[in-house]
Scaffold this motif. Structure first.
Motif, short mmCIF file in Angstrom:
data_model
loop_
_atom_site.label_atom_id
_atom_site.label_comp_id
_atom_site.label_asym_id
_atom_site.label_seq_id
_atom_site.Cartn_x
_atom_site.Cartn_y
_atom_site.Cartn_z
N ALA A 164 -13.62 1.37 1.01
CA ALA A 164 -13.08 1.92 -0.24
C ALA A 164 -14.21 2.39 -1.15
O ALA A 164 -14.13 3.46 -1.77
CB ALA A 164 -12.23 0.86 -0.94
N GLY A 183 -12.91 -3.55 4.52
CA GLY A 183 -11.96 -2.76 3.73
C GLY A 183 -12.53 -2.34 2.39
O GLY A 183 -12.46 -1.17 2.00
N PHE A 203 0.81 -1.22 0.00
CA PHE A 203 0.00 0.00 0.00
C PHE A 203 0.84 1.28 0.00
O PHE A 203 0.69 2.13 -0.86
CB PHE A 203 -0.95 0.02 1.21
CG PHE A 203 -1.83 1.24 1.23
CD1 PHE A 203 -3.00 1.28 0.52
CD2 PHE A 203 -1.45 2.38 1.96
CE1 PHE A 203 -3.80 2.41 0.53
CE2 PHE A 203 -2.25 3.51 1.99
CZ PHE A 203 -3.43 3.52 1.26
N TYR A 226 -5.36 0.48 -2.61
CA TYR A 226 -5.90 -0.48 -1.64
C TYR A 226 -6.45 -1.71 -2.36
O TYR A 226 -6.19 -2.86 -1.94
CB TYR A 226 -7.01 0.17 -0.81
CG TYR A 226 -7.65 -0.82 0.15
CD1 TYR A 226 -7.03 -1.12 1.37
CD2 TYR A 226 -8.82 -1.48 -0.17
CE1 TYR A 226 -7.58 -2.05 2.24
CE2 TYR A 226 -9.39 -2.41 0.70
CZ TYR A 226 -8.76 -2.69 1.90
OH TYR A 226 -9.31 -3.61 2.74
#
Length: 232
Positions: free
Chosen positions: A185, A181, A53, A153
């Motif tokens: 996003a 996650g 990342f 990501y």
């Protein structure tokens, strides 16, 4: 891209290239692709899958910044007359120029980075006589952060997501982590898009009303220049 394609591609890259080489190739690609209207997203996904990342985010930020800079300069120096003709006959492009006259370069470019296609905005912005290089780059780098962060990501987790979608066993913690996650996003991208679109619509309406009462001096000059060059 499916997991069957992504994982072998990443493994091939890791076997045949060092991380420094991957970063260099990615920088070169992201610098040139926007100039010729090629999406940099696949490169961003791959480089973040290889570098992780934080390094992926750094490389993509530098690469997209160079790409925005080169596209803007090419538009200003080489395609200026053609872009003026295109803007003069495009209501959306004219609305962008009026919005800039109302709210300023920085705010409008940051907002437009959330809703306008990346490569299109680079050239459209270069057609405006009001947009200076320094303000354009500052606004563009900041405005591109949400997109870069989401792409990086996704790229960094693409193999794990591919395994989950392919039905490979995973513990509950892994499933929850990926779900949260990717949901986060999607929310970041969606909220940035809808907020920017709403704000831009309001700015454009105010700018059009103001221009109808008192034409913006720079926009009047711009229209006159286009007319003098044969653009309608």
């Amino acid at each position: 891209m499916s997991a069957a394609v992504v994982k072998p591609t990443i493994k091939y890259i890791e076997r045949h290239f060092t991380k420094v080489q991957v970063a260099g190739i990615a920088l070169a690609a992201m610098s040139v692709f926007p100039v010729v209207f090629i999406s940099s997203t696949p490169i961003m996904l791959l480089v973040s899958a290889v570098l992780g990342f934080w390094w992926g985010f750094l490389v993509t930020t530098i690469g997209t910044s160079i790409g925005m800079l080169l596209s803007f300069l090419v538009g200003k120096q080489i395609f200026r007359d053609r872009l003026h003709g295109w803007v003069a006959g495009n209501p959306k492009a004219e609305a962008m120029l009026l919005a800039i006259s109302e709210a300023g370069t920085f705010k409008v470019i940051v907002l437009m980075r959330q809703v306008v296609p990346y490569t299109w905005l680079n050239y459209a912005a270069s057609a405006s006589p009001e947009i200076t290089l320094s303000w354009y780059m500052l606004a563009s780098v900041i405005g591109q952060v949400p997109h870069n962060a989401v792409d990086v990501y996704l790229g960094g987790n693409v193999t794990g997501l591919g395994d989950l979608l392919a039905g490979k066993p995973a513990n509950t913690a892994t499933i929850v982590t990926y779900t949260l996650g990717f949901t986060a996003a999607a929310l970041v991208a969606g909220l940035a898009y809808f907020y920017a679109k709403r704000a831009l619509r309001k700015i454009e309406q105010q700018a059009q009303q103001q221009d109808a009462i008192t034409p913006q001096p720079f926009f009047a000059r711009f229209r006159w220049q286009c007319k003098a060059k044969g653009h309608k």
